[in-house]
Design an enzyme around this catalytic site. Structure first.
Site, mmCIF file in Angstrom:
data_model
loop_
_atom_site.group_PDB
_atom_site.id
_atom_site.type_symbol
_atom_site.label_atom_id
_atom_site.label_comp_id
_atom_site.label_asym_id
_atom_site.label_seq_id
_atom_site.Cartn_x
_atom_site.Cartn_y
_atom_site.Cartn_z
ATOM 1 N N SER A 79 0.795 -1.233 0.000
ATOM 2 C CA SER A 79 0.000 0.000 0.000
ATOM 3 C C SER A 79 0.824 1.277 0.000
ATOM 4 O O SER A 79 0.256 2.364 -0.138
ATOM 5 C CB SER A 79 -0.967 0.008 1.187
ATOM 6 O OG SER A 79 -2.023 -0.899 0.963
ATOM 7 N N LYS A 82 0.157 3.336 -2.997
ATOM 8 C CA LYS A 82 -1.014 4.205 -3.104
ATOM 9 C C LYS A 82 -0.617 5.669 -3.322
ATOM 10 O O LYS A 82 -1.395 6.437 -3.896
ATOM 11 C CB LYS A 82 -1.880 4.089 -1.856
ATOM 12 C CG LYS A 82 -2.662 2.782 -1.744
ATOM 13 C CD LYS A 82 -3.576 2.820 -0.537
ATOM 14 C CE LYS A 82 -4.476 1.594 -0.470
ATOM 15 N NZ LYS A 82 -3.750 0.380 -0.074
ATOM 16 N N SER A 128 -6.452 3.427 3.875
ATOM 17 C CA SER A 128 -5.659 2.502 3.055
ATOM 18 C C SER A 128 -6.563 1.480 2.391
ATOM 19 O O SER A 128 -6.315 0.271 2.430
ATOM 20 C CB SER A 128 -4.575 1.808 3.889
ATOM 21 O OG SER A 128 -3.545 1.314 3.061
ATOM 22 N N ARG A 262 4.661 -1.014 13.797
ATOM 23 C CA ARG A 262 5.428 -0.381 12.716
ATOM 24 C C ARG A 262 5.669 1.109 12.945
ATOM 25 O O ARG A 262 6.799 1.592 12.819
ATOM 26 C CB ARG A 262 4.707 -0.582 11.372
ATOM 27 C CG ARG A 262 4.796 -1.976 10.805
ATOM 28 C CD ARG A 262 3.921 -2.109 9.561
ATOM 29 N NE ARG A 262 2.509 -1.943 9.908
ATOM 30 C CZ ARG A 262 1.531 -1.790 9.004
ATOM 31 N NH1 ARG A 262 1.816 -1.749 7.716
ATOM 32 N NH2 ARG A 262 0.271 -1.665 9.403
#
Length: 276
Positions: A79, A82, A128, A262
């Site tokens: 992603s 994107k 997302s 993360r």
């Protein structure tokens, strides 16, 4: 001190501290300096996983990496693509307004409830929403997608594997240095698309605010593949009074706790290099 964008060609050799200079990008200026910091690499080990972090401190011409190997390895962007997908959708007119254009839900109920509704481009980026960006990719089409992936010099530029899958399960690959190069050019509005389009995409990137900094970043998660663990990304840049830092982090995510960690890990790494 003035600054300049890095390029992948110039810093793929950062691990050996011998960057290959691009005559067009680096004529008459010194190349970025580079450092390897094992202390950053230990953060991944402390979390029980493996990964890499690279930060480019723009005003200092300084690239700081956690390691000499994984920092240059190309992987599926998931992603994080994107960002490029949004640029291309806006540049081609597939999306006109990031807030007013309605991107319709296809009616398929998915595990992520945030995906099960209509979106604007802004809200789809925040959530997302993979199905939304897959639909945008189909509307862009292979010919225009390939053209603009080339124009943006994104990763290995290979859109094989399906127009709505190439960044998820297909052939597209990008390494942390490539992510930083692409994002630094976007931050500086130096990509080969219109200024308006770059302004919009910078504005719709998810934002995390701290006491002294603003982080604009995009996450990504690659599903587990044969003989490979799930892969998590966080890429973006920090806006701070000391100057901007562009960064890319990826890590193996064999457990849900790694997926959740993360951003916290990325912020810790940014703190280690005094970027925020």
């Amino acid at each position: 001190m003035s600054s300049f964008p890095i390029t992948r060609r110039s810093v793929l050799g950062l691990c050996a501290a011998m960057p290959l200079l691009s005559s067009q990008s680096f004529a008459h200026v010194a190349p970025p300096r580079s450092e390897i910091r094992d202390s950053i690499l230990r953060r991944f080990a402390d979390l029980g996983t493996s990964g890499t972090f690279v930060g480019y401190k723009v005003e200092d011409y300084l690239i700081i990496a956690s390691d000499t190997t994984r920092s240059g390895e190309a992987r599926l962007p998931a992603s994080t693509f994107k960002v490029a997908n949004a640029l291309i959708a806006l540049e081609t007119g597939v999306v006109g307004d990031p807030d007013q254009d309605v991107l319709r839900w296809d009616g398929v109920t998915r595990a992520n409830p945030a995906w099960n509704r209509d979106h604007s481009l802004r809200s789809a980026m925040a959530a997302s929403a993979v199905p939304v960006f897959q639909d945008l990719a189909r509307r862009i089409g292979p010919e225009r997608m390939k053209k603009y992936v080339d124009v943006l010099e994104y990763g290995n530029r290979d859109i094989g594997g399906g127009i709505d899958q190439f960044w998820l399960t297909g052939n597209l690959r990008i390494d942390p240095i490539g992510q930083i190069d692409f994002l630094d050019q976007l931050r500086r509005r130096r990509l080969a698309v219109s200024q308006r389009v770059q302004d919009i995409v910078c504005d719709i990137l998810p934002v995390t605010r701290t006491d002294k900094a603003v982080i604009r970043a995009k996450s990504g998660l690659v599903a587990a593949r044969a003989d490979e663990k799930p892969l998590g990304w966080i890429v973006g840049w920090v806006e701070h009074e000391k100057g901007p830092t562009v960064f890319a982090m990826n890590m193996d995510c064999p457990e849900p706790r790694h997926v959740e960690a993360r951003m916290a890990l990325t912020e810790a790494c940014l703190g280690d290099i005094e970027a925020m």
